[in-house]
Write a protein that holds these residues in place. Structure first.
Motif, PDB file in Angstrom:
ATOM      1  N   ASP A 330     -56.266   1.269  -3.053  1.00 24.91           N
ATOM      2  CA  ASP A 330     -56.102   1.058  -1.616  1.00 24.91           C
ATOM      3  C   ASP A 330     -54.926   0.114  -1.400  1.00 24.91           C
ATOM      4  O   ASP A 330     -54.912  -1.004  -1.929  1.00 24.91           O
ATOM      5  N   PRO A 331     -53.910   0.509  -0.626  1.00 28.95           N
ATOM      6  CA  PRO A 331     -52.724  -0.342  -0.425  1.00 28.95           C
ATOM      7  C   PRO A 331     -53.028  -1.655   0.289  1.00 28.95           C
ATOM      8  O   PRO A 331     -52.207  -2.570   0.274  1.00 28.95           O
ATOM      9  N   ASN A 332     -54.199  -1.751   0.923  1.00 27.59           N
ATOM     10  CA  ASN A 332     -54.572  -2.982   1.606  1.00 27.59           C
ATOM     11  C   ASN A 332     -55.141  -4.036   0.663  1.00 27.59           C
ATOM     12  O   ASN A 332     -55.350  -5.176   1.068  1.00 27.59           O
ATOM     13  N   HIS A 333     -55.396  -3.668  -0.589  1.00 29.97           N
ATOM     14  CA  HIS A 333     -55.923  -4.616  -1.565  1.00 29.97           C
ATOM     15  C   HIS A 333     -54.745  -5.382  -2.182  1.00 29.97           C
ATOM     16  O   HIS A 333     -54.273  -5.066  -3.273  1.00 29.97           O
ATOM     17  N   LEU A 334     -54.293  -6.394  -1.480  1.00 28.37           N
ATOM     18  CA  LEU A 334     -53.057  -7.083  -1.849  1.00 28.37           C
ATOM     19  C   LEU A 334     -53.137  -7.751  -3.211  1.00 28.37           C
ATOM     20  O   LEU A 334     -52.255  -7.594  -4.058  1.00 28.37           O
ATOM     21  N   ARG A 335     -54.196  -8.540  -3.420  1.00 31.49           N
ATOM     22  CA  ARG A 335     -54.296  -9.311  -4.660  1.00 31.49           C
ATOM     23  C   ARG A 335     -54.470  -8.396  -5.869  1.00 31.49           C
ATOM     24  O   ARG A 335     -53.833  -8.572  -6.907  1.00 31.49           O
ATOM     25  N   ALA A 336     -55.324  -7.396  -5.720  1.00 31.80           N
ATOM     26  CA  ALA A 336     -55.533  -6.453  -6.818  1.00 31.80           C
ATOM     27  C   ALA A 336     -54.264  -5.654  -7.091  1.00 31.80           C
ATOM     28  O   ALA A 336     -53.936  -5.357  -8.243  1.00 31.80           O
ATOM     29  N   GLY A 337     -53.540  -5.314  -6.031  1.00 34.35           N
ATOM     30  CA  GLY A 337     -52.284  -4.589  -6.213  1.00 34.35           C
ATOM     31  C   GLY A 337     -51.251  -5.416  -6.955  1.00 34.35           C
ATOM     32  O   GLY A 337     -50.515  -4.907  -7.814  1.00 34.35           O
ATOM     33  N   ALA A 350     -43.508  -4.209 -23.088  1.00 27.79           N
ATOM     34  CA  ALA A 350     -43.920  -3.931 -24.469  1.00 27.79           C
ATOM     35  C   ALA A 350     -43.322  -2.620 -24.970  1.00 27.79           C
ATOM     36  O   ALA A 350     -43.030  -2.471 -26.166  1.00 27.79           O
ATOM     37  N   ALA A 351     -43.117  -1.665 -24.048  1.00 26.83           N
ATOM     38  CA  ALA A 351     -42.557  -0.366 -24.434  1.00 26.83           C
ATOM     39  C   ALA A 351     -41.031  -0.350 -24.402  1.00 26.83           C
ATOM     40  O   ALA A 351     -40.413   0.676 -24.712  1.00 26.83           O
ATOM     41  N   GLY A 352     -40.431  -1.454 -23.987  1.00 29.33           N
ATOM     42  CA  GLY A 352     -38.982  -1.539 -23.962  1.00 29.33           C
ATOM     43  C   GLY A 352     -38.336  -0.972 -22.719  1.00 29.33           C
ATOM     44  O   GLY A 352     -37.127  -0.704 -22.703  1.00 29.33           O
ATOM     45  N   HIS A 353     -39.109  -0.783 -21.644  1.00 25.32           N
ATOM     46  CA  HIS A 353     -38.577  -0.224 -20.395  1.00 25.32           C
ATOM     47  C   HIS A 353     -38.310  -1.360 -19.402  1.00 25.32           C
ATOM     48  O   HIS A 353     -39.010  -1.506 -18.395  1.00 25.32           O
ATOM     49  N   THR A 354     -37.298  -2.152 -19.669  1.00 22.69           N
ATOM     50  CA  THR A 354     -37.045  -3.352 -18.880  1.00 22.69           C
ATOM     51  C   THR A 354     -36.726  -3.078 -17.406  1.00 22.69           C
ATOM     52  O   THR A 354     -37.284  -3.748 -16.525  1.00 22.69           O
ATOM     53  N   PRO A 355     -35.858  -2.136 -17.055  1.00 18.93           N
ATOM     54  CA  PRO A 355     -35.568  -1.907 -15.629  1.00 18.93           C
ATOM     55  C   PRO A 355     -36.818  -1.565 -14.822  1.00 18.93           C
ATOM     56  O   PRO A 355     -36.995  -2.060 -13.708  1.00 18.93           O
ATOM     57  N   GLU A 356     -37.682  -0.722 -15.390  1.00 16.22           N
ATOM     58  CA  GLU A 356     -38.918  -0.365 -14.684  1.00 16.22           C
ATOM     59  C   GLU A 356     -39.843  -1.578 -14.563  1.00 16.22           C
ATOM     60  O   GLU A 356     -40.538  -1.742 -13.556  1.00 16.22           O
ATOM     61  N   ALA A 357     -39.841  -2.441 -15.582  1.00 17.45           N
ATOM     62  CA  ALA A 357     -40.659  -3.645 -15.541  1.00 17.45           C
ATOM     63  C   ALA A 357     -40.211  -4.571 -14.423  1.00 17.45           C
ATOM     64  O   ALA A 357     -41.024  -5.144 -13.690  1.00 17.45           O
ATOM     65  N   VAL A 358     -38.902  -4.725 -14.278  1.00 16.73           N
ATOM     66  CA  VAL A 358     -38.360  -5.571 -13.211  1.00 16.73           C
ATOM     67  C   VAL A 358     -38.753  -5.024 -11.847  1.00 16.73           C
ATOM     68  O   VAL A 358     -39.122  -5.767 -10.927  1.00 16.73           O
ATOM     69  N   GLN A 359     -38.726  -3.703 -11.704  1.00 13.90           N
ATOM     70  CA  GLN A 359     -39.115  -3.076 -10.440  1.00 13.90           C
ATOM     71  C   GLN A 359     -40.589  -3.331 -10.141  1.00 13.90           C
ATOM     72  O   GLN A 359     -40.969  -3.631  -9.000  1.00 13.90           O
ATOM     73  N   ALA A 360     -41.443  -3.221 -11.146  1.00 13.68           N
ATOM     74  CA  ALA A 360     -42.873  -3.490 -10.965  1.00 13.68           C
ATOM     75  C   ALA A 360     -43.106  -4.949 -10.580  1.00 13.68           C
ATOM     76  O   ALA A 360     -43.968  -5.257  -9.742  1.00 13.68           O
ATOM     77  N   LEU A 361     -42.329  -5.859 -11.179  1.00  7.69           N
ATOM     78  CA  LEU A 361     -42.455  -7.278 -10.842  1.00  7.69           C
ATOM     79  C   LEU A 361     -42.023  -7.548  -9.405  1.00  7.69           C
ATOM     80  O   LEU A 361     -42.623  -8.395  -8.723  1.00  7.69           O
ATOM     81  N   ASP A 362     -41.007  -6.852  -8.942  1.00  5.39           N
ATOM     82  CA  ASP A 362     -40.574  -7.013  -7.553  1.00  5.39           C
ATOM     83  C   ASP A 362     -41.693  -6.614  -6.593  1.00  5.39           C
ATOM     84  O   ASP A 362     -41.964  -7.294  -5.591  1.00  5.39           O
ATOM     85  N   THR A 363     -42.345  -5.507  -6.896  1.00  3.80           N
ATOM     86  CA  THR A 363     -43.474  -5.069  -6.067  1.00  3.80           C
ATOM     87  C   THR A 363     -44.606  -6.078  -6.120  1.00  3.80           C
ATOM     88  O   THR A 363     -45.200  -6.438  -5.094  1.00  3.80           O
ATOM     89  N   ALA A 364     -44.906  -6.553  -7.326  1.00  4.34           N
ATOM     90  CA  ALA A 364     -45.986  -7.530  -7.505  1.00  4.34           C
ATOM     91  C   ALA A 364     -45.691  -8.819  -6.749  1.00  4.34           C
ATOM     92  O   ALA A 364     -46.584  -9.406  -6.134  1.00  4.34           O
ATOM     93  N   ARG A 365     -44.446  -9.258  -6.783  1.00  7.53           N
ATOM     94  CA  ARG A 365     -44.084 -10.515  -6.126  1.00  7.53           C
ATOM     95  C   ARG A 365     -44.314 -10.425  -4.617  1.00  7.53           C
ATOM     96  O   ARG A 365     -44.822 -11.369  -3.997  1.00  7.53           O
ATOM     97  N   GLY A 366     -43.941  -9.300  -4.020  1.00  5.74           N
ATOM     98  CA  GLY A 366     -44.157  -9.130  -2.588  1.00  5.74           C
ATOM     99  C   GLY A 366     -45.633  -9.149  -2.222  1.00  5.74           C
ATOM    100  O   GLY A 366     -46.034  -9.778  -1.239  1.00  5.74           O
ATOM    101  N   LEU A 367     -46.458  -8.480  -3.027  1.00  4.82           N
ATOM    102  CA  LEU A 367     -47.896  -8.447  -2.763  1.00  4.82           C
ATOM    103  C   LEU A 367     -48.525  -9.818  -2.974  1.00  4.82           C
ATOM    104  O   LEU A 367     -49.392 -10.250  -2.200  1.00  4.82           O
ATOM    105  N   ALA A 368     -48.115 -10.516  -4.034  1.00  6.73           N
ATOM    106  CA  ALA A 368     -48.669 -11.841  -4.329  1.00  6.73           C
ATOM    107  C   ALA A 368     -48.316 -12.836  -3.232  1.00  6.73           C
ATOM    108  O   ALA A 368     -49.127 -13.698  -2.868  1.00  6.73           O
ATOM    109  N   LYS A 369     -47.113 -12.708  -2.686  1.00  6.24           N
ATOM    110  CA  LYS A 369     -46.700 -13.598  -1.595  1.00  6.24           C
ATOM    111  C   LYS A 369     -47.550 -13.361  -0.360  1.00  6.24           C
ATOM    112  O   LYS A 369     -48.015 -14.308   0.283  1.00  6.24           O
ATOM    113  N   ARG A 370     -47.790 -12.104  -0.031  1.00  3.26           N
ATOM    114  CA  ARG A 370     -48.616 -11.786   1.137  1.00  3.26           C
ATOM    115  C   ARG A 370     -50.050 -12.245   0.950  1.00  3.26           C
ATOM    116  O   ARG A 370     -50.711 -12.677   1.906  1.00  3.26           O
ATOM    117  N   ALA A 371     -50.551 -12.167  -0.284  1.00  5.81           N
ATOM    118  CA  ALA A 371     -51.936 -12.557  -0.569  1.00  5.81           C
ATOM    119  C   ALA A 371     -52.083 -14.057  -0.793  1.00  5.81           C
ATOM    120  O   ALA A 371     -53.207 -14.564  -0.824  1.00  5.81           O
TER     121      ALA A 371
END
Length: 392
Positions: A330-337, A350-371
């Motif tokens: 559920d996109p409304n679950h900020l902390r879990a997201g 761990a798999a060596g996919h650094t660009p994708e990892a950075v993108q995931a961290l960007d998404t996580a940072r926005g959600l963590a800030k809102r939560a």
């Protein structure tokens, strides 16, 4: 005839409701805030309720005790009693001051009137806070939990009926566990530990066996965040034995999920996978236990857990698991997201996919800030440091 205290009523209605900021503060909310202030500042368990506030606003009581007036001033942000509309009556002696004995008798009376309707209302309030917590900051949730826990503590402490005490203990244990998790997420480790201890204490008196096991397992995360994963694993695996086979499948599955994740943090691959295999086997069929509403486990959240464990163990299979979990979230679950995207970033690193990892961290940072999640912000910062990414 008593003169209505319009000043007090106006001060209350100008304050927003804690439950719904679009509405004015209710008499019950004001009473709980005054009770909470008195407890924090004097150690007294006050017994004000909506009826008492109504008597003040109708002018029936126009000169409460000194400590009560101080509490009203603090809660309503004024400096004088006159601003509250409180004044000594010129017609004879003032009202008898509130005393500790009055407080005790008041709570004994309130506790004696607790019935199943009261229990249902209290449990529903906990569930409302839990559901609201998914989409709002920890600060807002913690304030609501403080007030709710204070009332629950008093009702339980002054209840003289064993069967009602057991049910109240169950609601209190659930609420204290929720509060412990919220404080852990906000970075207040000490309060998180204290609240989990309170939840376990209530769980021992609770009518529901799952309460103690749940609070015990969840407390393991406090130890994880204090860099003591070995002790965390011992606690998590002990929680599995607390209720043994008497617990429902969903609850036992959740307990094994916790143990599996903590085992992965320790680096015990075999133990981690064994716990997750057991969790999958126990989750078959109904995924909800009406006696344990705090356990919200389905195939997506179990995939998240397994993915988080595999990510820490360096298994590229985690990427598929976590993408699957994200697709069902559920996109409304900020902390879990936020947590799920951090887990995904770990697996991508761990798999060596650094660009994708950075993108995931960007998404996580926005959600963590809102939560307002200090816990996830800390995890993001640590992973960014490993990647050499500048925090923003």
């Amino acid at each position: 005839m008593a003169t209505p205290n319009e000043r007090l009523r106006r001060l209350r209605t100008e304050k927003p409701s804690l439950a719904d900021p679009a509405r004015p503060m209710s008499r019950a909310e004001l009473a709980e805030l005054v009770n909470l202030h008195l407890w924090r500042t004097t150690g007294r368990r006050a017994a004000l309720d909506a009826d008492a506030i109504s008597r003040y606003e109708r002018g029936i009581v126009n000169w409460p005790s000194k400590t009560y007036r101080a509490a009203f001033r603090a809660v309503l942000d004024v400096t004088t009693d006159a601003e509250l509309g409180f004044y000594p009556s010129p017609r004879g002696p003032k009202a008898r001051p509130d005393t500790a004995d009055d407080d005790i008798m008041g709570w004994l009376q309130r506790a004696s009137s607790v019935d199943q309707t009261t229990i249902t209302t209290m449990a529903a309030r906990t569930e409302d806070i839990r559901l609201g917590d998914r989409g709002q900051s920890s600060v807002a949730t913690s304030q609501a939990l403080k007030e709710h826990l204070d009332v629950l503590w008093s009702l339980r402490a002054y209840s003289l009926e064993p069967s009602m005490r057991e049910v109240l203990a169950s609601v209190y244990s659930d609420t204290a566990s929720l509060a412990g998790w919220v404080y852990l997420d906000s970075g207040n480790i000490k309060e998180a530990w204290r609240l989990h201890e309170a939840a376990k204490d209530a769980g021992r008196e609770s009518s529901a066996r799952a309460d103690l096991a749940h609070a015990t397992a969840q407390q393991a995360y406090v130890l994880v965040d204090t860099d003591q994963p070995q002790y965390a694993l011992r606690i998590a695996e002990h929680a599995i034995t607390v209720g043994a086979t008497a617990l429902s499948g969903p609850v036992r599955s959740w307990l094994h999920g916790v143990a599996g994740e903590v085992a992965a943090i320790v680096g015990e691959t075999t133990a981690s996978m064994e716990h997750f295999d057991r969790a999958v086997a126990l989750l078959s069929g109904d995924t909800r236990d009406p006696d344990a509403p705090y356990i919200m486990l389905d195939e997506y959240s179990l995939a998240r857990w397994r993915g988080a464990a595999l990510a820490r163990l360096g298994d590229e299979e985690a990427i598929a698991d976590l993408h699957f979990a994200l697709s069902g979230m559920d996109p409304n679950h900020l902390r879990a997201g936020a947590q799920l995207n951090v887990d995904l970033a770990h697996s991508l690193v761990a798999a060596g996919h650094t660009p994708e990892a950075v993108q995931a961290l960007d998404t996580a940072r926005g959600l963590a800030k809102r939560a307002g999640s200090a816990r996830q912000k800390r995890r993001i910062k640590n992973l960014q440091s490993r990647l050499g990414v500048q925090a923003s």
